[in-house]
Structures are given as structure tokens and as C-alpha cells.
Write an enzyme that holds these catalytic residues in place. Sequence first.
Site, PDB file in Angstrom:
ATOM      1  N   ALA A 176     -29.932 -63.982  36.483  1.00  0.00           N
ATOM      2  CA  ALA A 176     -28.801 -63.975  37.414  1.00  0.00           C
ATOM      3  C   ALA A 176     -27.462 -64.032  36.686  1.00  0.00           C
ATOM      4  CB  ALA A 176     -28.916 -65.161  38.366  1.00  0.00           C
TER       5      ALA A 176
ATOM      6  N   PHE B 140     -30.656 -64.365  29.539  1.00  0.00           N
ATOM      7  CA  PHE B 140     -30.054 -63.067  29.267  1.00  0.00           C
ATOM      8  C   PHE B 140     -28.639 -63.299  28.759  1.00  0.00           C
ATOM      9  CE2 PHE B 140     -32.205 -59.119  30.694  1.00  0.00           C
ATOM     10  CZ  PHE B 140     -33.452 -59.667  30.903  1.00  0.00           C
TER      11      PHE B 140
ATOM     12  N   ASN C 223     -19.481 -61.339  41.550  1.00  0.00           N
ATOM     13  CA  ASN C 223     -19.405 -60.352  40.462  1.00  0.00           C
ATOM     14  C   ASN C 223     -20.254 -59.134  40.818  1.00  0.00           C
ATOM     15  OD1 ASN C 223     -22.207 -60.737  39.325  1.00  0.00           O
ATOM     16  ND2 ASN C 223     -21.421 -62.823  39.177  1.00  0.00           N
TER      17      ASN C 223
ATOM     18  N   LYS D 235     -27.887 -73.152  25.061  1.00  0.00           N
ATOM     19  CA  LYS D 235     -28.652 -73.238  26.317  1.00  0.00           C
ATOM     20  C   LYS D 235     -30.021 -73.876  26.116  1.00  0.00           C
ATOM     21  CE  LYS D 235     -25.820 -70.096  28.504  1.00  0.00           C
ATOM     22  NZ  LYS D 235     -25.300 -70.013  29.854  1.00  0.00           N
TER      23      LYS D 235
ATOM     24  N   LYS E 162     -25.977 -68.580  22.186  1.00  0.00           N
ATOM     25  CA  LYS E 162     -26.479 -69.008  23.503  1.00  0.00           C
ATOM     26  C   LYS E 162     -27.884 -69.595  23.409  1.00  0.00           C
ATOM     27  CE  LYS E 162     -23.430 -66.281  26.289  1.00  0.00           C
ATOM     28  NZ  LYS E 162     -23.114 -65.074  26.998  1.00  0.00           N
TER      29      LYS E 162
ATOM     30  N   LYS F  87      -9.982 -69.821  57.774  1.00  0.00           N
ATOM     31  CA  LYS F  87      -9.531 -68.720  56.914  1.00  0.00           C
ATOM     32  C   LYS F  87      -8.151 -69.045  56.337  1.00  0.00           C
ATOM     33  CE  LYS F  87      -8.356 -63.888  57.235  1.00  0.00           C
ATOM     34  NZ  LYS F  87      -7.980 -62.826  58.154  1.00  0.00           N
TER      35      LYS F  87
ATOM     36  N   PRO G 293     -22.978 -75.555  37.710  1.00  0.00           N
ATOM     37  CA  PRO G 293     -24.054 -75.998  36.810  1.00  0.00           C
ATOM     38  C   PRO G 293     -24.612 -74.800  36.050  1.00  0.00           C
ATOM     39  CG  PRO G 293     -24.808 -75.954  39.100  1.00  0.00           C
ATOM     40  CD  PRO G 293     -23.328 -75.703  39.123  1.00  0.00           C
ATOM     41  N   ASP G 294     -25.036 -75.019  34.822  1.00  0.00           N
ATOM     42  CA  ASP G 294     -25.686 -73.952  34.057  1.00  0.00           C
ATOM     43  C   ASP G 294     -27.192 -74.042  34.337  1.00  0.00           C
ATOM     44  OD1 ASP G 294     -26.975 -72.447  31.980  1.00  0.00           O
ATOM     45  OD2 ASP G 294     -25.010 -72.352  31.002  1.00  0.00           O
TER      46      ASP G 294
HETATM   47  N1  CTP Z   1     -26.585 -68.783  33.277  1.00  0.00           N
HETATM   48  C1  CTP Z   1     -27.032 -69.736  34.170  1.00  0.00           C
HETATM   49  N2  CTP Z   1     -26.149 -70.503  34.834  1.00  0.00           N
HETATM   50  C2  CTP Z   1     -24.826 -70.359  34.628  1.00  0.00           C
HETATM   51  C3  CTP Z   1     -24.344 -69.404  33.724  1.00  0.00           C
HETATM   52  C4  CTP Z   1     -25.264 -68.612  33.064  1.00  0.00           C
HETATM   53  O1  CTP Z   1     -28.250 -69.856  34.358  1.00  0.00           O
HETATM   54  N3  CTP Z   1     -23.999 -71.135  35.285  1.00  0.00           N
HETATM   55  C5  CTP Z   1     -27.576 -67.983  32.519  1.00  0.00           C
HETATM   56  C6  CTP Z   1     -27.625 -66.521  32.891  1.00  0.00           C
HETATM   57  O2  CTP Z   1     -28.563 -66.289  33.913  1.00  0.00           O
HETATM   58  C7  CTP Z   1     -28.072 -65.909  31.583  1.00  0.00           C
HETATM   59  C8  CTP Z   1     -27.467 -66.814  30.526  1.00  0.00           C
HETATM   60  O3  CTP Z   1     -27.201 -68.041  31.190  1.00  0.00           O
HETATM   61  O4  CTP Z   1     -29.462 -65.987  31.418  1.00  0.00           O
HETATM   62  C9  CTP Z   1     -26.227 -66.313  29.883  1.00  0.00           C
HETATM   63  O5  CTP Z   1     -25.297 -65.958  30.861  1.00  0.00           O
HETATM   64  P1  CTP Z   1     -23.867 -65.408  30.440  1.00  0.00           P
HETATM   65  O6  CTP Z   1     -23.074 -65.160  31.668  1.00  0.00           O
HETATM   66  O7  CTP Z   1     -24.020 -64.301  29.440  1.00  0.00           O
HETATM   67  O8  CTP Z   1     -23.306 -66.635  29.643  1.00  0.00           O
HETATM   68  P2  CTP Z   1     -22.329 -67.754  30.017  1.00  0.00           P
HETATM   69  O9  CTP Z   1     -23.030 -69.051  29.916  1.00  0.00           O
HETATM   70  O10 CTP Z   1     -21.650 -67.472  31.315  1.00  0.00           O
HETATM   71  O11 CTP Z   1     -21.328 -67.671  28.804  1.00  0.00           O
HETATM   72  P3  CTP Z   1     -20.016 -66.778  28.583  1.00  0.00           P
HETATM   73  O12 CTP Z   1     -19.357 -66.651  29.913  1.00  0.00           O
HETATM   74  O13 CTP Z   1     -19.254 -67.537  27.601  1.00  0.00           O
HETATM   75  O14 CTP Z   1     -20.508 -65.471  28.031  1.00  0.00           O
END
Ligand code: CTP
Length: 395
Positions: free
Chosen positions: A272, A322, A208, A340, A336, A286, A303-304
Amino acid sequence: MSDKQVLLIVGGGIAAYKALELTRLFRKAGVGVRPILTRAGAEFVTPLSLAALCEDRVYTDLFSLTDEAEMGHIELSRSADLIVVAPATADLMAKAAHGLADDLASTTLLATDTPVLMAPAMNVRMWGHAATRRNLATLKGDGIAFVGPGEGAMACGEFGEGRLAEPEQIFEAAMAMLGAGGPLAGKRAVVTAGPTAEPIDPVRVLTNLSSGKQGYAIAEALAALGAEVTLVSGPTALSTPLGVRRVQVRTAVEMLAACEAALPADIAVCVAAVADWRPDTVGEGKLKKKPGGPPTIALVENPDILATLSRGARRPRLVVGFAAETGDLIKYAEGKLKTKGCDWIVANDVAAGKVIGGDDNTVALVSAGGVEQWAKASKAEVARRLAARIAEELA
Ligand code: CTP
């Protein structure tokens, strides 16, 4: 930093003019600057321009009755939290290495036990000379910190190492040293920043547009307040902030492992832009175009990291996430916070203006206690405010 004071020794050299920009950066950050200008330094910058930027008088002469009456050289050397020598000439380095004290700058350096940061600047041959190498080793052994010099074209027409570090670099190094006794001293922080890049095959990734700027600024701001910071970074074009330990990763799985390896920590700030999904299988070779049309790439969830750190057995005391949203900012941020399990969410609206890759950010701090809307500010300023709030919370 408004209670901090730097004693800035400006040596003689064509780069001395950069000391003016350095002074401006310190003053902007609320750090007081008291300048000593060597005789050679005064050939390159005027005492008046330095005094105007410092909002203080300029000290030049060891034997001046007015200088000594106002603040003696011993007092001068003790009045600061940090002494910065910029530019540090070969001559100043040699004097400091040998304990010579024949002018105000060298006497002050000898009479002090305050931390010293030197930013050398000299001709490439002087920098490479065996005498300067010896002096550098001696000064490092004496505990003096160095920033630069850099490499590039020199005023004398030569090319090589010996250019004064940029004012921003010297400023960052100084702020990191000033923070060593700061409110977050003794605290450990993990910060995630940048995008992740999830391989599809050996030459393609799913990623991204995150630049990493906000996360890097937060790592730097926490370090400036004295925290021991591990910055777990995805691929970015940014250099590591001074005083910060950077662990370079590529994928979300690697990022999580690096964060867990950095525990225990008191603070986690997840900035991140982690890729939510990764390709289920990574092609060994490839992927080639085939007559049947483009391939279908099956994705699995990553993983989150924020949720894993928040819910883990070694949860940091304060976990901050964030939320970049393009609408319903507060509603999603509050959601969130719950899903989270973190303490704060810094929510920003990425629909308005250029946030991704840009230098400014408008954020709201969302916690169980409510919503705090912050005024638009640079990412560096948002980082400093957040670091200050974190320090307050952990005090
Ligand atoms: N985050 C993380 N690991 C992931 C996804 C997100 O640690 N796999 C953390 C980001 O660093 C940020 C927060 O979760 O602090 C929210 O990220 P965001 O992309 O806004 O949320 P998502 O969980 O991806 O939710 P959505 O795509 O539904 O907005």
C-alpha cells in the site's frame, strides 16, 4: 503451475468460443489442458482449433475405440487436477445434478472425484428456471464450484443473467482452486494495497495516485499458490481477486487495525501507498472559503504499518515491503530494510516510465543477502515471481 493439468469440458453454446481464450490463458500460465468437446460444443468450436491451442488431442466420443484406447473415460477423469466446464449449459448442469451419463462429458463428470469448476452460460430464462435453480443448488451441495454467469446482452437478443464469465475470471477461479494444494497451502498472508485516503472534512481527502494493481496481483498470486490471503485495501477501482478475503479500509489507522486483526500470519506484504500524514483534525462540516484566504491544515504522522508489523510481538515469519523511489533506488531500499525492520524490500523506480497505474513494473529484490535485479515484467508476472520466491523461502 507447470505440473498442473486441467480437463476442460466445452459444452454447446454461443459462448463456447471463449473456451479458446481460456485455453490460451491456461497454456500461458504453464497449465496443461486436455479438452473434451461435447457434440453440441463441436457445433460452435472446431476440434482442430481447440487441439491446436491445447497441444493435445480433443476427446469427443464415449464410444470411440481410438478415444478409449488412448485414454479411457475413467482415466481421463482422473488425469486432471481440476475439471473446468465452460460453458456449462443447462443440459450439462442437469445431467451432472442427476448423475446421468450418456456421453463422454457427463460420464467423466460422474466418474470423477477431482474438484470441478462450472462456468454456466445460457439464456436468462433458462438460468432463472426453477429446474436450473434446483440443479444449481444440488451441484453446489455436491461441492461443485461456480464462476459467473454475468449479466448483459445475450446473443439471443435478450438481456439479463446468463452470460459466460469472462475467460480471465474463469482462469482466476481455476488458478485459485489449483492452488489449494499448492506450496503455500496452510500458510496465512496479509497484503496491503492501494492508497489510503485521509479525511480533511466530510467531502475532502488527502490521498495519492496508487492504483492498487501490484498489491492485488500479489494477493492473487499468493492465493494461487494456496495461501489464505487477507487483502487489506484502501480505495481502488479493482475487483477482489478470487479466493482472496478483502477488508476494505480508508485511512492508515484503519489499515493498521485491519492488518493486526488479520494476525497471526506467516507472510506480510506491504504494498500500500500509505499516506505518510493525516490532517490533525477533521472538520465536522465542509470547510468553507473564507475572506482571510485558504485554511492551513496541520498534519500529523500516520503509523508505519510495515514497521509496526515487522517489530510487533506477532511478527509474521516473512515481512516484505515495497519502496517506490525516484532516484538512488538501492540506497533508499537498503535504508528502508533497516528502518522498517522487514526481511525484503521490493524496490521500484517510479521515475522511469509509467509505473503508477500502469501494467508493468521493473523491480529489484533487496535483502540482507544482496540485491537481485529482475527484468521488466507485467505486474502480474512480478507478483507470480514474488509469490514463488516467498514459497521457496518458507519451504
Ligand atoms: N509503509 C507503511 N506505512 C506507512 C508508510 C509506508 O506500511 N505509513 C510501507 C509501504 O507499504 C511500503 C514501505 O512502507 O511497503 C515503504 O513505503 P514508502 O512510501 O516508499 O516509504 P516511506 O516510509 O513513506 O518513506 P519515504 O516517504 O521517505 O520514501
